[in-house]
Design a protein around this motif. Sequence first.
Motif, PDB file in Angstrom:
ATOM      1  N   ASN A 190       0.866  -1.448   0.026  1.00 17.84           N
ATOM      2  CA  ASN A 190       0.024  -0.080   0.094  1.00 17.84           C
ATOM      3  C   ASN A 190       0.855   1.328   0.000  1.00 17.84           C
ATOM      4  O   ASN A 190       0.255   2.417   0.039  1.00 17.84           O
ATOM      5  CB  ASN A 190      -1.019   0.045   1.419  1.00 17.84           C
ATOM      6  CG  ASN A 190      -2.013  -1.254   1.148  1.00 17.84           C
ATOM      7  OD1 ASN A 190      -2.649  -1.346   0.009  1.00 17.84           O
ATOM      8  ND2 ASN A 190      -2.311  -1.627   2.334  1.00 17.84           N
ATOM      9  N   GLY A 191       2.109   1.122  -0.006  1.00 19.25           N
ATOM     10  CA  GLY A 191       3.050   2.244  -0.007  1.00 19.25           C
ATOM     11  C   GLY A 191       2.982   3.221   1.317  1.00 19.25           C
ATOM     12  O   GLY A 191       2.986   4.276   0.972  1.00 19.25           O
ATOM     13  N   LEU A 192       2.847   2.673   2.308  1.00 14.68           N
ATOM     14  CA  LEU A 192       2.803   3.388   3.622  1.00 14.68           C
ATOM     15  C   LEU A 192       4.047   4.027   3.685  1.00 14.68           C
ATOM     16  O   LEU A 192       4.144   5.191   3.924  1.00 14.68           O
ATOM     17  CB  LEU A 192       2.563   2.547   4.557  1.00 14.68           C
ATOM     18  CG  LEU A 192       2.387   2.889   6.207  1.00 14.68           C
ATOM     19  CD1 LEU A 192       1.449   3.909   6.223  1.00 14.68           C
ATOM     20  CD2 LEU A 192       2.538   2.027   7.221  1.00 14.68           C
ATOM     21  N   ILE A 193       5.301   3.250   3.543  1.00 16.97           N
ATOM     22  CA  ILE A 193       6.722   4.064   3.846  1.00 16.97           C
ATOM     23  C   ILE A 193       7.487   4.081   2.231  1.00 16.97           C
ATOM     24  O   ILE A 193       8.372   4.847   2.299  1.00 16.97           O
ATOM     25  CB  ILE A 193       7.609   3.517   4.945  1.00 16.97           C
ATOM     26  CG1 ILE A 193       7.816   2.397   4.419  1.00 16.97           C
ATOM     27  CG2 ILE A 193       6.742   3.767   6.150  1.00 16.97           C
ATOM     28  CD1 ILE A 193       8.903   1.666   5.537  1.00 16.97           C
ATOM     29  N   SER A 194       7.257   3.341   1.539  1.00 12.66           N
ATOM     30  CA  SER A 194       7.957   3.073   0.227  1.00 12.66           C
ATOM     31  C   SER A 194       7.150   3.957  -0.885  1.00 12.66           C
ATOM     32  O   SER A 194       6.131   3.669  -0.912  1.00 12.66           O
ATOM     33  CB  SER A 194       8.147   1.657  -0.198  1.00 12.66           C
ATOM     34  OG  SER A 194       7.028   0.847  -0.117  1.00 12.66           O
ATOM     35  N   LYS A 195       8.030   4.366  -1.831  1.00  8.65           N
ATOM     36  CA  LYS A 195       7.276   5.182  -2.998  1.00  8.65           C
ATOM     37  C   LYS A 195       6.984   4.259  -4.142  1.00  8.65           C
ATOM     38  O   LYS A 195       7.622   3.361  -4.334  1.00  8.65           O
ATOM     39  CB  LYS A 195       8.286   6.158  -3.653  1.00  8.65           C
ATOM     40  CG  LYS A 195       8.436   7.483  -2.437  1.00  8.65           C
ATOM     41  CD  LYS A 195       9.146   8.515  -3.178  1.00  8.65           C
ATOM     42  CE  LYS A 195       8.933   9.771  -2.235  1.00  8.65           C
ATOM     43  NZ  LYS A 195       9.677  11.016  -2.976  1.00  8.65           N
ATOM     44  N   LYS A 196       5.879   4.289  -4.725  1.00  7.82           N
ATOM     45  CA  LYS A 196       5.474   3.460  -5.780  1.00  7.82           C
ATOM     46  C   LYS A 196       6.046   4.405  -7.192  1.00  7.82           C
ATOM     47  O   LYS A 196       5.498   5.059  -7.573  1.00  7.82           O
ATOM     48  CB  LYS A 196       3.939   3.227  -6.033  1.00  7.82           C
ATOM     49  CG  LYS A 196       3.452   2.627  -4.669  1.00  7.82           C
ATOM     50  CD  LYS A 196       1.860   2.554  -5.049  1.00  7.82           C
ATOM     51  CE  LYS A 196       1.029   1.340  -3.928  1.00  7.82           C
ATOM     52  NZ  LYS A 196      -0.407   1.238  -4.187  1.00  7.82           N
ATOM     53  N   TYR A 230      11.716   6.448  -0.115  1.00  7.26           N
ATOM     54  CA  TYR A 230      10.900   6.272   0.959  1.00  7.26           C
ATOM     55  C   TYR A 230      10.087   7.738   1.450  1.00  7.26           C
ATOM     56  O   TYR A 230      10.777   8.799   1.062  1.00  7.26           O
ATOM     57  CB  TYR A 230      11.481   5.637   2.061  1.00  7.26           C
ATOM     58  CG  TYR A 230      12.217   4.382   1.794  1.00  7.26           C
ATOM     59  CD1 TYR A 230      11.401   3.216   1.815  1.00  7.26           C
ATOM     60  CD2 TYR A 230      13.518   4.471   1.635  1.00  7.26           C
ATOM     61  CE1 TYR A 230      12.194   2.122   1.743  1.00  7.26           C
ATOM     62  CE2 TYR A 230      14.150   3.143   1.132  1.00  7.26           C
ATOM     63  CZ  TYR A 230      13.732   1.959   1.227  1.00  7.26           C
ATOM     64  OH  TYR A 230      13.813   0.724   0.891  1.00  7.26           O
ATOM     65  N   HIS A 231       9.099   7.835   1.956  1.00  8.55           N
ATOM     66  CA  HIS A 231       8.272   8.919   2.566  1.00  8.55           C
ATOM     67  C   HIS A 231       8.002   8.490   4.021  1.00  8.55           C
ATOM     68  O   HIS A 231       7.429   7.305   4.337  1.00  8.55           O
ATOM     69  CB  HIS A 231       7.488   9.438   1.534  1.00  8.55           C
ATOM     70  CG  HIS A 231       6.397   8.521   1.453  1.00  8.55           C
ATOM     71  ND1 HIS A 231       5.270   8.145   2.374  1.00  8.55           N
ATOM     72  CD2 HIS A 231       6.069   7.859   0.429  1.00  8.55           C
ATOM     73  CE1 HIS A 231       4.629   7.264   1.771  1.00  8.55           C
ATOM     74  NE2 HIS A 231       4.971   6.969   0.493  1.00  8.55           N
ATOM     75  N   CYS A 232       7.745   9.568   4.937  1.00  5.98           N
ATOM     76  CA  CYS A 232       7.457   9.515   6.089  1.00  5.98           C
ATOM     77  C   CYS A 232       5.700   9.057   5.810  1.00  5.98           C
ATOM     78  O   CYS A 232       5.015   9.654   5.123  1.00  5.98           O
ATOM     79  CB  CYS A 232       7.416  10.690   7.122  1.00  5.98           C
ATOM     80  SG  CYS A 232       6.550  10.651   8.370  1.00  5.98           S
ATOM     81  N   ARG A 291       5.350  13.778   5.539  1.00  8.01           N
ATOM     82  CA  ARG A 291       5.606  13.240   4.186  1.00  8.01           C
ATOM     83  C   ARG A 291       7.138  13.705   3.629  1.00  8.01           C
ATOM     84  O   ARG A 291       7.168  13.682   2.621  1.00  8.01           O
ATOM     85  CB  ARG A 291       4.665  13.512   3.320  1.00  8.01           C
ATOM     86  CG  ARG A 291       3.312  13.092   3.492  1.00  8.01           C
ATOM     87  CD  ARG A 291       2.956  11.827   3.548  1.00  8.01           C
ATOM     88  NE  ARG A 291       2.774  11.082   2.369  1.00  8.01           N
ATOM     89  CZ  ARG A 291       2.487  10.041   2.330  1.00  8.01           C
ATOM     90  NH1 ARG A 291       2.343   9.056   3.018  1.00  8.01           N
ATOM     91  NH2 ARG A 291       2.300   9.250   0.685  1.00  8.01           N
ATOM     92  N   LYS A 292       8.050  13.634   4.665  1.00  7.35           N
ATOM     93  CA  LYS A 292       9.338  13.853   4.326  1.00  7.35           C
ATOM     94  C   LYS A 292       9.781  12.715   3.577  1.00  7.35           C
ATOM     95  O   LYS A 292       9.646  11.661   3.769  1.00  7.35           O
ATOM     96  CB  LYS A 292      10.111  14.231   5.544  1.00  7.35           C
ATOM     97  CG  LYS A 292      11.682  14.709   5.203  1.00  7.35           C
ATOM     98  CD  LYS A 292      12.383  14.811   6.655  1.00  7.35           C
ATOM     99  CE  LYS A 292      13.908  15.467   6.518  1.00  7.35           C
ATOM    100  NZ  LYS A 292      14.643  15.391   7.713  1.00  7.35           N
ATOM    101  N   ASP A 293      10.707  13.030   2.523  1.00  5.62           N
ATOM    102  CA  ASP A 293      11.402  11.923   1.615  1.00  5.62           C
ATOM    103  C   ASP A 293      12.786  11.595   2.190  1.00  5.62           C
ATOM    104  O   ASP A 293      13.628  12.431   2.862  1.00  5.62           O
ATOM    105  CB  ASP A 293      11.603  12.680   0.242  1.00  5.62           C
ATOM    106  CG  ASP A 293      10.114  12.770  -0.182  1.00  5.62           C
ATOM    107  OD1 ASP A 293       9.275  11.939  -0.019  1.00  5.62           O
ATOM    108  OD2 ASP A 293      10.081  13.573  -1.365  1.00  5.62           O
ATOM    109  N   PHE A 294      12.965  10.572   1.952  1.00  8.94           N
ATOM    110  CA  PHE A 294      14.438   9.616   2.357  1.00  8.94           C
ATOM    111  C   PHE A 294      14.932   8.963   1.272  1.00  8.94           C
ATOM    112  O   PHE A 294      14.189   8.407   0.543  1.00  8.94           O
ATOM    113  CB  PHE A 294      14.144   8.893   3.483  1.00  8.94           C
ATOM    114  CG  PHE A 294      13.605   9.641   4.816  1.00  8.94           C
ATOM    115  CD1 PHE A 294      14.286  10.151   5.593  1.00  8.94           C
ATOM    116  CD2 PHE A 294      12.145   9.610   4.949  1.00  8.94           C
ATOM    117  CE1 PHE A 294      13.809  11.058   6.735  1.00  8.94           C
ATOM    118  CE2 PHE A 294      11.597  10.415   5.846  1.00  8.94           C
ATOM    119  CZ  PHE A 294      12.349  11.125   6.746  1.00  8.94           C
ATOM    120  N   THR A 295      16.306   8.927   0.958  1.00 12.45           N
ATOM    121  CA  THR A 295      16.850   8.026   0.095  1.00 12.45           C
ATOM    122  C   THR A 295      17.218   6.615   0.495  1.00 12.45           C
ATOM    123  O   THR A 295      17.356   5.645  -0.453  1.00 12.45           O
ATOM    124  CB  THR A 295      18.130   8.552  -0.466  1.00 12.45           C
ATOM    125  OG1 THR A 295      19.099   8.891   0.606  1.00 12.45           O
ATOM    126  CG2 THR A 295      17.703  10.097  -0.962  1.00 12.45           C
TER     127      THR A 295
END
Length: 266
Positions: free
Chosen positions: A157-163, A215-217, A223-227
């Motif tokens: 469902n993309g809770l923390i990972s980006k689609k 990833y995102h919060c 909703r901060k992004d992370f690599t």
Amino acid sequence: MFECGDCGKEFPAGWQARDKHCRLTGHSRPEFECDRCDAWFRSERARWQHMEAKNHFFWGCNDCNETWPTEVQRENHEIDEHCYCRECDRYFSSDNGIQMHLRSRVHRVDSVLCPFCQASYTTATGLVHHLERGSCPRAPFIDRDDIYRFVRSKDPNGLISKKLLGWEYDSVKYEATSRAWNGQAYGCYFCHKAFDSLVALNSHLNSGTHRQSLYHCPKASCRKDFTTLAAIINHLESESCGAVRFDTVQQNIRDIISGNRMIGFR
């Protein structure tokens, strides 16, 4: 020039090509090879003397050019000299600050075990760093891309990972050369951060800092992004945005790596 310990084939492109050859053929590295360069020796004593003289041990500090024969020695050095907690990927302004942190509940929780080598970590961030950086001796070829594919399988469902449509893998590897020396330090082409050694610069380049955010919060107001996965796990453990409790993150990581559940953080 790196070479295969069984057939003697040479690989001028680097150790990655040699290790891929060994994986595919079942061959091995030379028995007494330096941890950091292509030199190899006929005894462990000779190998050790070389690494001591050249500062070529495997465990290198990211802030200076010192290397160490064990991970524990490297971590103790980073605590004492740089006020840096590797498990939490966090710097402190003073020795007192990091010592208080190390005595806090963050470092008194039940350990999180690596599913491959059973190394024990006090935080989920520590375990994920161990895997994403290829530090696990029983799974050295796992990288950021492998971790992302695994997380996506546990996070439909993309809770923390980006689609990311069309994403397959971000396998590009950066390797700086001596041309990165600017007369005073080795400089990063992308962000111009300075490093004391070429090893430290290359570690920075391949850390995920300058790569696509995966990833995102999960909190809508953040909703901060992370690599990297380690970065978002560290963000969640800090409870800085209140998305989830620290203990919940630890338990979720244990359940996910054991294959018992999908990502939910509830």
